[in-house]
Structure formats: structure tokens, C-alpha cells
Design a protein around this motif. Sequence first.
Motif, PDB file in Angstrom:
ATOM      1  N   LYS A 125      62.348  68.806  15.581  1.00  0.00           N
ATOM      2  CA  LYS A 125      62.448  67.735  14.594  1.00  0.00           C
ATOM      3  C   LYS A 125      63.395  68.140  13.471  1.00  0.00           C
ATOM      4  CE  LYS A 125      57.952  65.424  15.009  1.00  0.00           C
ATOM      5  NZ  LYS A 125      56.805  64.874  14.243  1.00  0.00           N
ATOM      6  N   PHE A 126      64.097  67.161  12.930  1.00  0.00           N
ATOM      7  CA  PHE A 126      64.898  67.426  11.743  1.00  0.00           C
ATOM      8  C   PHE A 126      63.976  67.761  10.568  1.00  0.00           C
ATOM      9  CE2 PHE A 126      68.359  65.026  13.831  1.00  0.00           C
ATOM     10  CZ  PHE A 126      69.419  65.876  13.559  1.00  0.00           C
ATOM     11  N   SER A 127      64.425  68.702   9.774  1.00  0.00           N
ATOM     12  CA  SER A 127      63.709  69.054   8.563  1.00  0.00           C
ATOM     13  C   SER A 127      64.749  69.429   7.516  1.00  0.00           C
ATOM     14  CB  SER A 127      62.753  70.229   8.813  1.00  0.00           C
ATOM     15  OG  SER A 127      61.913  70.441   7.711  1.00  0.00           O
ATOM     16  N   ALA A 128      64.299  69.690   6.287  1.00  0.00           N
ATOM     17  CA  ALA A 128      65.190  70.126   5.218  1.00  0.00           C
ATOM     18  C   ALA A 128      64.389  70.994   4.266  1.00  0.00           C
ATOM     19  CB  ALA A 128      65.799  68.931   4.487  1.00  0.00           C
ATOM     20  N   SER A 129      65.071  71.858   3.515  1.00  0.00           N
ATOM     21  CA  SER A 129      64.319  72.850   2.748  1.00  0.00           C
ATOM     22  C   SER A 129      65.104  73.382   1.570  1.00  0.00           C
ATOM     23  CB  SER A 129      63.927  74.024   3.665  1.00  0.00           C
ATOM     24  OG  SER A 129      65.099  74.743   4.056  1.00  0.00           O
ATOM     25  N   ILE A 130      64.393  74.036   0.677  1.00  0.00           N
ATOM     26  CA  ILE A 130      64.947  74.877  -0.382  1.00  0.00           C
ATOM     27  C   ILE A 130      64.448  76.289  -0.136  1.00  0.00           C
ATOM     28  CG2 ILE A 130      64.909  75.381  -2.862  1.00  0.00           C
ATOM     29  CD1 ILE A 130      64.710  72.402  -3.371  1.00  0.00           C
ATOM     30  N   ASN A 131      65.381  77.213   0.031  1.00  0.00           N
ATOM     31  CA  ASN A 131      65.036  78.595   0.416  1.00  0.00           C
ATOM     32  C   ASN A 131      64.114  78.627   1.636  1.00  0.00           C
ATOM     33  OD1 ASN A 131      66.670  79.865  -1.393  1.00  0.00           O
ATOM     34  ND2 ASN A 131      65.051  80.502  -2.803  1.00  0.00           N
ATOM     35  N   ASN A 132      64.435  77.760   2.582  1.00  0.00           N
ATOM     36  CA  ASN A 132      63.764  77.660   3.873  1.00  0.00           C
ATOM     37  C   ASN A 132      62.318  77.183   3.765  1.00  0.00           C
ATOM     38  OD1 ASN A 132      64.388  77.898   6.678  1.00  0.00           O
ATOM     39  ND2 ASN A 132      62.877  79.560   6.817  1.00  0.00           N
ATOM     40  N   VAL A 133      61.909  76.671   2.603  1.00  0.00           N
ATOM     41  CA  VAL A 133      60.574  76.091   2.446  1.00  0.00           C
ATOM     42  C   VAL A 133      60.713  74.582   2.362  1.00  0.00           C
ATOM     43  CG1 VAL A 133      58.511  75.942   1.017  1.00  0.00           C
ATOM     44  CG2 VAL A 133      59.685  78.137   1.285  1.00  0.00           C
ATOM     45  N   PRO A 185      59.996  81.203  -3.164  1.00  0.00           N
ATOM     46  CA  PRO A 185      60.876  82.361  -3.378  1.00  0.00           C
ATOM     47  C   PRO A 185      62.005  82.057  -4.355  1.00  0.00           C
ATOM     48  CG  PRO A 185      60.466  81.999  -1.029  1.00  0.00           C
ATOM     49  CD  PRO A 185      59.929  80.804  -1.747  1.00  0.00           C
ATOM     50  N   ALA A 186      62.325  83.020  -5.203  1.00  0.00           N
ATOM     51  CA  ALA A 186      63.417  82.861  -6.170  1.00  0.00           C
ATOM     52  C   ALA A 186      64.777  83.042  -5.516  1.00  0.00           C
ATOM     53  CB  ALA A 186      63.252  83.856  -7.313  1.00  0.00           C
ATOM     54  N   THR A 240      66.416  78.358  13.159  1.00  0.00           N
ATOM     55  CA  THR A 240      66.612  77.406  12.059  1.00  0.00           C
ATOM     56  C   THR A 240      65.307  76.734  11.633  1.00  0.00           C
ATOM     57  OG1 THR A 240      67.143  75.628  13.622  1.00  0.00           O
ATOM     58  CG2 THR A 240      68.986  76.945  12.746  1.00  0.00           C
ATOM     59  N   ASN A 241      64.181  77.236  12.134  1.00  0.00           N
ATOM     60  CA  ASN A 241      62.889  76.643  11.763  1.00  0.00           C
ATOM     61  C   ASN A 241      62.565  76.921  10.295  1.00  0.00           C
ATOM     62  OD1 ASN A 241      62.387  75.532  14.247  1.00  0.00           O
ATOM     63  ND2 ASN A 241      61.076  77.214  14.964  1.00  0.00           N
ATOM     64  N   VAL A 242      61.958  75.948   9.644  1.00  0.00           N
ATOM     65  CA  VAL A 242      61.586  76.068   8.242  1.00  0.00           C
ATOM     66  C   VAL A 242      60.100  76.411   8.126  1.00  0.00           C
ATOM     67  CG1 VAL A 242      63.333  74.386   7.570  1.00  0.00           C
ATOM     68  CG2 VAL A 242      60.986  73.615   8.007  1.00  0.00           C
TER      69      VAL A 242
END
Length: 590
Positions: A407-415, A442-443, A459-461
Motif C-alpha cells: 500500500k502507498f504510505s507517507a512519513s516523516i523520518n519513516n514514521v 525521532p529527531a 521502503t516500509n514505514v
Amino acid sequence: MATSHLPSNSIALLFISFFVLMLCMEYAEAEAEAETRHYTFNIHYHNVTRLCGTRTILSVNRRFPGPRLVAREGDRVIVKVVNHIANNVSIHWYEILGLQLQYFRHGIRQLTTGWSDGPSYVTQCPIQTNQTYIYNFTITGQRGTLLWHAHISWLRATIYGPIIILPRRNESYPFQKPHKEVTIMLGEWFNVDPEAIISQALQTGGGPNVSDAYTINGLPGLLYNCSFKDTYKLKVKPGKTYLLRLINAALNDELFFAIANHTLTVVEGDAIYAKPFETDKLLITPGQTTNVLLKTMPEFPKASFLMAAGPYFTGQGTFDNSTTVGILEYQHPLGHKTHSKNLTLIRPSLPPINSTSFVANFTMKFRSLASANVPKTVDKKFFFTVGLGTSPCPENTSCQGPNNSSKFSASINNVSFTLPSVAILQAYYYGQSNGVYTTDLPAQPLSPFNYTGTPPNNTNVINGTRTVVLAFNTSVEVVLQDTSILGAESHPLHLHGFNFFVVGQGFGNFDLNNDPAKFNLVDPMERNTVGVPSGGWLAIRFFADNPGVWLMHCHLDVHTSWGLKMAWIVLDGPAPNQKLQPPPSDLPQC
């Protein structure tokens, strides 16, 4: 004659008392000039015909786009929102400095009043059917153009409108007084319910269907089928200056804008005055506002001119590759009627769809007009990767995402951010964070890689409701780094509750050793929404001087739905006016 002398400390005390008295008198005068403005926003079903068909949309007061919210700097605004539809709703008032609203707010800074900011399950539970919520805020330190819109799922596709903040009485614009002010809202039109589109996409894991048209003030324009009469017209007089308040309310598209044979002077962005500069075309991302001065031709030109808006897109998916137009029509100075069909209609040229060079050059022209209170030193630094990713398909099911196996996903710092079932702000205020959110975003990336080079194999989040906690008045620097995972793409990032300073940007990977020396700490543009360059990075700074919980997210709603968002938790300061106010009695419940 005897002469009396006051001790030096008494003179100092008198001076201070006089100074405080003058400040109090000035404040009282400003308070006396301020007004309380009342609005009622009824959320209704509303039949609208566009592109040869009629469908039922959701709207405010059965208007599309919605009504203008007009106030002066310093005014108190009270908006009663009544939900007459089956959907839960909330309104965001785009960074108005002092408001918190879950249905309509974009830009108004909610100073200690985060309960009115609007994003569902972040600062409030949504307003349920047949329920009411009153948004109450004071406009502080802002004047210009902002945006209100629904802030839950994709309801803002049709629930949006302008916020017009006029200067205080007896104050003027820092530019020539315009002959007339005109609001131009760019949007998208879908022939089917956008809620059905995103619901299906999240279920299948694939990309959502794109819009069927772009619009200017709700109208597609004559280039689309059945839309000759659904074309916005702006009638102007020769030799006059007009202030155009441009707003991009589109759901998923950054848009170029231009008016044929006319130059525009940019004077403001996101309700902050900018050092004026001229351009014949501009870019405006979803959530951004840009005020421009249009100086009309000195004489009747015997022609009409199209204004046009079309997409800027650098990703790998599908997008709405069409153009909306309106007509700039000159009125004959002698009152002679000239039929528009007899006039030449001139069309502007827009930049190429993927013109990253134009976008970079244009955005770097923005400079704050006033002295910038940019943090010169930084207490906390963050390096956030922003981009797409994948999530595995549920067991024993197939998906329509990348390679038809995820599935498509999106993240910031992989979260990838997961919205909870209760509002984060309520959980924080009452000390009930357990099971609602954590404070461990994560910073910096946990697994660094060549962000704009070859993507990693995995590429999994990670999914979670992870936040960052900041002490009151912390000076913050955030470097936002685009990634090439599933394709480099521009991401318009919006920060709730604050304006920030755009101190640097560039292409490729951010260079910690060399790029900070190039930061603009003199006159950087102050904004609430800014595009992270496709295949590049952008650095912002701000003071965390507004206690509460504040969402930061991509303003492409498809990316927000996939999880490209996070929340800052800003702790109370020591003074009474630096503490989060108690929740209002009518705060919606989940």
C-alpha cells in the motif's frame, strides 16, 4: 528661591510610570477600536452543477466557495458552526494568531487557544451531526489573506473560504491603496464524492483518482466541457491598481497562475507583508495565500485576457493535467458597450508542469518586508525526511499500491502518523496520554541513506502517533529533506499554531557542514506553508511560543491521508498568558 531636586531613582520611576501609562493608553485605544464579529456557519448538503452534471456537495451556508470571513487586526471573531450533515466535521482557520477551529482555520495563530485550531483528533474531536461548536479567537499581529477550510478527511474539497484581515483603523497598507480588492480562490472539482475516492484508495492501497477540473472561485472555465457559462470574469477599468487576494484551496495540487500580458507585483504571502517584486507568473501551493497588485493598462486595449491556473507536478503518479481559466475584461472608459465576443482573447503561458527551476527561483524572491525576528541561535535542531513509502498488504489480500504487493504510505523520518480515536490536545491537557500518543518521534532518521539518490530496498514505514515535546519559547530549526522513495516530489508543508521563517533551501541532500552558512537570517520570509523542493531540502526556524498541540503536515491531502504529518507539543510557559487555556464548555466529544 529654593530649588528642589528629585532623587535620580525617583526620576527613573516617574519615567517608567509614564512609559507604562502611555503603553496602557495605546492598548486601551486599540481595544476600544477593536470589534467583536459574529458569524454562523451552517454545514449543509448543496446541489451544484459543473462539467455537464449535478452532484450533492457539502458546503457552508449553501455557498461554494464558502462565505468570506472579514475582520480587522485586533478584532475578536466568534464563529458558530452547526453541523446539519451526516459526516463529522471540523474547521481550520489558517494560522490566525489566536484562534483554534477544527473545521475552518488555516493560518490564524491560535495563541493559547489551540482548542479552536480545527484538525480533527489533534486539537478537537469533530463536530457530530446536529451538534454545534463555537470557535472564539482574536486576530493578533496579522493582516492580509488567509484561508478557512474543513480539516477532516477530504471534506475541504468543497468546504473552504477566504479570511480577509484588514489593517487596524487609521492604518494603511505599505503599498499604494488599490482601486478595488478582489479575492481569487483556486480549487479542484470532482465529479464524484471525494470521500468515496479517498476511502477506496485507502482500502485498496492504490493512488486515488484525480480531480476532473481546476476552478477559479468555484468555476472551471471555458476550456472544460459544458463550462462556457461557468467562467469567472473580472471586470476592470484602465489605469487602475487592483489588489488580488490569491488563495490555493486545491486538495492535491500546487498551481501556477498568470494573467496574459499583465505583470503582477507580489506584496504579501500568508498574511505577512513581503518586499515587493514583479513577476508575470507565480506558484501557489495548497494552503498558501499570495496578495498581488495588478496594474491595468492605461487605455482600453480592445482585447480580453485569460487568467489561467495549471498544475506543478514532479511525482511519478497520475495528476489532473488540465487548466482552469477566467477572463480579465476591460470596461470601456466612455461607457461604450463592446461585446466580448468581438474582442481578441489572449491566453497566458504557464511554466512547464515540472519546472523545478522556475519554482526555486520564484520562491527565493520572497523576503519579509518588516524586520524579521528570526531565531539567530537554536536550542533544538531537527532533521526530518519527508516523502512516500509503503505498508504491507493485510494478510491474504492483494493491494493496488507499488508492485501490486503493498500500500502507498507517507512519513516523516519513516514514521507514518496515525490519528487516534480521541483528540491529542484533550489527552495532553488532562494527562491521559497512555494509549493515545507517544513523545518519541525521532529527531533525525534512524537509518540514514542517500535521500535523493537510489532508494533503499526496504521502503516500509513505521506506524504510530508519535509527537515531539518542546519547552515553551524554545528556538527551533527544522531541516525538511525530500526523498526519492517512490519518486522525488514537492511537499507543501503547513505548520499549525505558528509562523516560521524560511532560512534556506536547495537541491540534493542537505549538507550539514556547508549549507547552514548560506542561511538567510536577515530578512527571511515568514510563512505558515511552504513547499519542500522536489529532490531537495528546506530549512525553517521558529520560536515555540504557543502552548498546546500543533499539527505539521503535507498540504497535499493524499499525502496527509497516507500519514505525512506529525504533532508538536509545546509546554506551558511561566506567565499566566503563556499557558494553554482550559477547554471551552461546548468542546465536541469523540
